[in-house]
Design a protein around this motif. Structure first.
Motif, PDB file in Angstrom:
ATOM      1  N   ALA A  95     116.937  28.729  45.362  1.00 12.34           N
ATOM      2  CA  ALA A  95     115.906  28.133  44.514  1.00 12.34           C
ATOM      3  C   ALA A  95     116.510  27.054  43.623  1.00 12.34           C
ATOM      4  O   ALA A  95     115.952  25.957  43.487  1.00 12.34           O
ATOM      5  N   VAL A  96     117.682  27.338  43.048  1.00 12.49           N
ATOM      6  CA  VAL A  96     118.314  26.375  42.146  1.00 12.49           C
ATOM      7  C   VAL A  96     118.603  25.066  42.879  1.00 12.49           C
ATOM      8  O   VAL A  96     118.334  23.968  42.363  1.00 12.49           O
ATOM      9  N   ALA A  97     119.128  25.171  44.086  1.00 12.30           N
ATOM     10  CA  ALA A  97     119.475  23.962  44.840  1.00 12.30           C
ATOM     11  C   ALA A  97     118.238  23.091  45.072  1.00 12.30           C
ATOM     12  O   ALA A  97     118.297  21.862  44.953  1.00 12.30           O
ATOM     13  N   GLN A  98     117.123  23.709  45.383  1.00 12.08           N
ATOM     14  CA  GLN A  98     115.892  22.929  45.608  1.00 12.08           C
ATOM     15  C   GLN A  98     115.385  22.321  44.298  1.00 12.08           C
ATOM     16  O   GLN A  98     114.882  21.194  44.281  1.00 12.08           O
ATOM     17  N   VAL A  99     115.541  23.053  43.206  1.00 12.57           N
ATOM     18  CA  VAL A  99     115.161  22.514  41.886  1.00 12.57           C
ATOM     19  C   VAL A  99     115.977  21.247  41.596  1.00 12.57           C
ATOM     20  O   VAL A  99     115.432  20.231  41.152  1.00 12.57           O
ATOM     21  N   LEU A 100     117.276  21.308  41.879  1.00 14.90           N
ATOM     22  CA  LEU A 100     118.121  20.133  41.637  1.00 14.90           C
ATOM     23  C   LEU A 100     117.663  18.955  42.486  1.00 14.90           C
ATOM     24  O   LEU A 100     117.620  17.810  42.034  1.00 14.90           O
ATOM     25  N   ARG A 101     117.297  19.226  43.738  1.00 17.42           N
ATOM     26  CA  ARG A 101     116.775  18.159  44.605  1.00 17.42           C
ATOM     27  C   ARG A 101     115.507  17.535  44.024  1.00 17.42           C
ATOM     28  O   ARG A 101     115.339  16.318  44.006  1.00 17.42           O
ATOM     29  N   GLU A 102     114.612  18.394  43.570  1.00 18.57           N
ATOM     30  CA  GLU A 102     113.329  17.899  43.038  1.00 18.57           C
ATOM     31  C   GLU A 102     113.546  17.093  41.759  1.00 18.57           C
ATOM     32  O   GLU A 102     112.867  16.091  41.521  1.00 18.57           O
ATOM     33  N   ALA A 103     114.513  17.540  40.946  1.00 18.34           N
ATOM     34  CA  ALA A 103     114.786  16.828  39.689  1.00 18.34           C
ATOM     35  C   ALA A 103     115.359  15.441  39.997  1.00 18.34           C
ATOM     36  O   ALA A 103     114.958  14.443  39.381  1.00 18.34           O
ATOM     37  N   ARG A 104     116.275  15.371  40.957  1.00 22.36           N
ATOM     38  CA  ARG A 104     116.848  14.067  41.320  1.00 22.36           C
ATOM     39  C   ARG A 104     115.771  13.134  41.873  1.00 22.36           C
ATOM     40  O   ARG A 104     115.739  11.938  41.582  1.00 22.36           O
ATOM     41  N   GLN A 105     114.887  13.712  42.672  1.00 20.71           N
ATOM     42  CA  GLN A 105     113.779  12.939  43.242  1.00 20.71           C
ATOM     43  C   GLN A 105     112.868  12.404  42.135  1.00 20.71           C
ATOM     44  O   GLN A 105     112.466  11.230  42.148  1.00 20.71           O
ATOM     45  N   ALA A 106     112.582  13.250  41.160  1.00 16.99           N
ATOM     46  CA  ALA A 106     111.724  12.849  40.044  1.00 16.99           C
ATOM     47  C   ALA A 106     112.370  11.716  39.247  1.00 16.99           C
ATOM     48  O   ALA A 106     111.702  10.784  38.799  1.00 16.99           O
ATOM     49  N   LYS A 107     113.676  11.811  39.091  1.00 21.36           N
ATOM     50  CA  LYS A 107     114.401  10.779  38.348  1.00 21.36           C
ATOM     51  C   LYS A 107     114.320   9.435  39.094  1.00 21.36           C
ATOM     52  O   LYS A 107     114.059   8.394  38.504  1.00 21.36           O
ATOM     53  N   LYS A 108     114.526   9.514  40.413  1.00 19.78           N
ATOM     54  CA  LYS A 108     114.461   8.322  41.261  1.00 19.78           C
ATOM     55  C   LYS A 108     113.092   7.670  41.168  1.00 19.78           C
ATOM     56  O   LYS A 108     112.972   6.444  41.064  1.00 19.78           O
TER      57      LYS A 108
END
Lengths: 454, 454
Positions: free
Chosen positions: A389-402
């Motif tokens: 779950a944490v790994a996917q959260v990090l992906r989503e956060a990076r995507q949101a930043k982009k």
């Protein structure tokens, strides 16, 4: 500056009912089938192994099912669980996201499993069951059921996959501590076990074999029953207290999630946090995306097919309509033992089929790295399952930043990793690798399953 | 029926200050002495190894010391800790007792140690310290400091007693996970270590040797400091948040303890829960009995003497006025590693001397049995250290039943036992035994100490 990290509920604010998503689903889940007749399996098919209280819940169309007082009293040991705002993670990510997580590691066994172990023991006690048998892989479920049985004075007999029994002694000791008898499986205590041992005296066992042993022992004696820690409707039902608490806690925080993320093994963790919110999507016009994260080495949701299949390797259970890799699929020996299951629960499978939830598959190295980041920033060492779950959260956060797009994310930190430290050591020492399948590897496993269809 | 188990505080209700019992003590603790001059040790004696912020707290006469905002923010990860009413235990005991316990196992390292590790890292950061060195026995303190250093971007170097390093790999991995470097002690990284290894290449190490190594590394570089996890006044000070929270929580429950019980290693656990209540005894006319429980194999409070002695085996530290078995005393290798310390903190020693607290010594078999009882009834597996408190609670409850006398008991469940399962396995398999001393064994160890007196 508000730097609050936790949103707490008092015991009196606990949900009073479990939430049954079947009541709100546009397409109801298809019924399980008797494997011989291919006709819908009824209560009689299940009565030898489960108490009627649970069989009724399995097939219930009621939207809410009341949580018994005695269950609530025991829930009070660790519930309501805290909702955390991930301040450390948010600060380090510097992305336009708010991140919340429920933490289920404060329970007696250190994961969400006691949420269903306790009511399962309760309904067995109501019908004077003397002993419950079960299987366990890495040991989380066995520990939870051992604890629950101790609360009701029920004996507990656990068949633990031999290789885990040898490699993960801490979980076995915990089960002993809660009073359970634990046997490495295959054992010489059942015909199923003896048959396997005759063919292969050094068998390291499998979850499928352990299920066979536990079911065989349960049906031998009328005062015994069997219990399962995921997949089934009643198990997912009990876990919905997680998401219902989160709904209240987010309301207190004045927030609502755009996105919910949870790991997917059999489905009880994902269901626990997401079903109450999917219910809001279905009935209140909310639009929360719910993403199940599976390991790339066991990709039933992203690469499996929606078919009728057995829930166990030996083929003893009814046929269930689910996304599956085939009940003979042997997942790689990843440390996230709780995610090594060939199929997804019937409820989750129907929701995925209907586009009401999503799924992604992640490789384990990315997940372990995310787990370490989380531990340092949030002070909680995640179980290997929870790192997905944490790994996917990090992906989503990076995507949101982009994208420069604000998002509110909720995920379930389903358990701590205090007894899984060897997994992290293997990661640190470079012993772990990612996993990919050859072109036909997954397709071949499903050929046999297609022949089972009604 | 009220069956509430937990009394929770919100983050905004956390104590704003640490409580310094020295301000209320009728006899102030005697000063530490420079071992060479036998004159009171001043800030200059401590400056090479501790930051001034902590040295000031060590000698402070202020009753309350404000907790910095940055420390509070990190405390929010696990504080306030829950106060539990031990419903399961009470029901099983059927004695006229109410039993409450604070649970400190929800912290990042799983015990009360981060309560002081975080402020220690904070005050070091204030003075731009780049690296903190420390020793650790079983690993609880090393884990806590590793976590705390990670929060402030300080490097952390831990000397872990060789035998624990080999036997308890999980703790070492946890420290690595929080970013610390961990070395088995004796190591070849220090003169102290090299000297020991030259004499005995297979040395299994000791806390004394590990302290020597950590101090030696700290004084080698001006940007490094050293940190200790118990014994010193500032360490005990930081732990008083436990008792202050308990005061508020018991007030919410409408109760006040007749009796407080906590295990005693160096004294920080006992001080944490009891000092705020001893303060109430001293200033508000309350009469709570406070009982420290030590292991029978390391009975400094019940069989040691009040003398000036070194805090470490190597004799590097100032002389401290304390109940001691002599700094060369080698406790038996009991699993409650946190209680294997030859002396008691200066503050606790003075309080015991003045009759303001009490002490008992318990054998380990009774403690492990109590720990198992507690785990089954309360759903929390106690660390071996914490079982000492439980065993004394059971004794007090039985006594109350015998006398038909009502009692309200508070104790500190200072940590969980998830990484100590081997200790329970050793208990189950009959490998553990109790401990008794020959008539002169303890007296002989003190002869050398008497010669150190000023």
């Amino acid at each position: 500056m508000n730097n609050s990290r936790k949103i707490l509920l008092n015991e009196s604010e606990k949900p009073t009912h479990w939430y049954n998503i079947a009541a709100d689903m546009p397409n109801k889940p298809q019924p399980p089938l008797n494997p011989k007749t291919k006709q819908p399996a009824g209560p009689d098919d299940l009565a030898p192994i489960f108490p009627m209280g649970l069989i009724e819940q399995e097939a219930s169309a009621e939207k809410y099912i009341e949580i018994p007082d005695q269950v609530q009293e025991i829930y009070n040991i660790w519930r309501p669980s805290p909702l955390y705002r991930a301040r450390g993670l948010e600060k380090a990510l510097d992305a336009p996201v708010k991140i919340y997580y429920k933490y289920e590691g404060g329970s007696p066994s250190g994961s969400h499993k006691p949420n269903t172990a306790v009511p399962q023991a309760y309904y067995n006690k109501q019908e004077s069951v003397k002993k419950i048998t079960t299987e366990t892989g890495a040991g989380q479920w066995g520990t939870a059921l051992s604890f629950a049985c101790a609360q009701f004075g029920i004996e507990c007999e656990v068949y633990m996959v031999r290789i885990s029994y040898d490699q993960k002694p801490y979980r076995k000791i915990m089960m002993n501590m809660f009073g359970a008898d634990v046997y490495p499986s295959p054992s010489d205590r059942t015909q199923a076990g003896r048959d396997i041992l005759a063919a292969d005296p050094d068998s390291s066992g499998s979850l499928g074999i352990a299920i066979s042993e536990a079911i065989e022992k349960a049906v031998q004696d009328e005062s015994n029953k069997y219990a399962l820690g995921s997949v089934l409707n009643h198990v997912l039902l009990h876990q919905t207290i997680i998401g219902q608490e989160a709904l209240k806690q987010l309301e207190m925080a004045g927030d609502y999630p755009d996105l919910i993320i949870a790991p997917m093994g059999g489905g009880s963790n994902f269901a626990g946090i997401s079903f109450p919110f999917i219910g809001e999507n279905l009935t209140q016009g909310k639009k929360t995306r719910c993403i199940a994260v599976e390991p790339a080495s066991c990709p039933k949701l992203t690469q499996g097919e929606f078919l009728y299949d057995h829930g166990d390797t030996a083929g003893y259970t009814p046929l269930l309509p689910m996304y599956t890799l085939g009940h003979n699929f042997r997942p790689a020996a990843i440390h996230a033992g709780g995610l090594r299951y060939h199929g997804a629960s019937v409820l989750c499978s129907q929701l995925l089929k209907d586009g009401l939830m999503e799924a992604v598959a992640l490789q384990q190295l990315e997940c372990f790295q995310a787990g370490i980041t989380f531990a340092r920033l949030e002070g909680i060492i995640p179980a290997p399952e929870a790192t997905h779950a944490v790994a996917q959260v990090l992906r989503e956060a990076r995507q949101a930043k982009k994208e420069g797009k604000e998002k509110t994310i909720l995920f379930n930190m389903c358990g701590h990793g205090f007894v899984d430290m060897q997994a992290y050591e293997d990661y640190f020492s470079g012993k772990l690798s990612d996993h990919s399948f050859s072109e036909n590897e997954l397709k071949d496993g499903l050929t046999e399953i297609r022949a089972l269809q009604p």
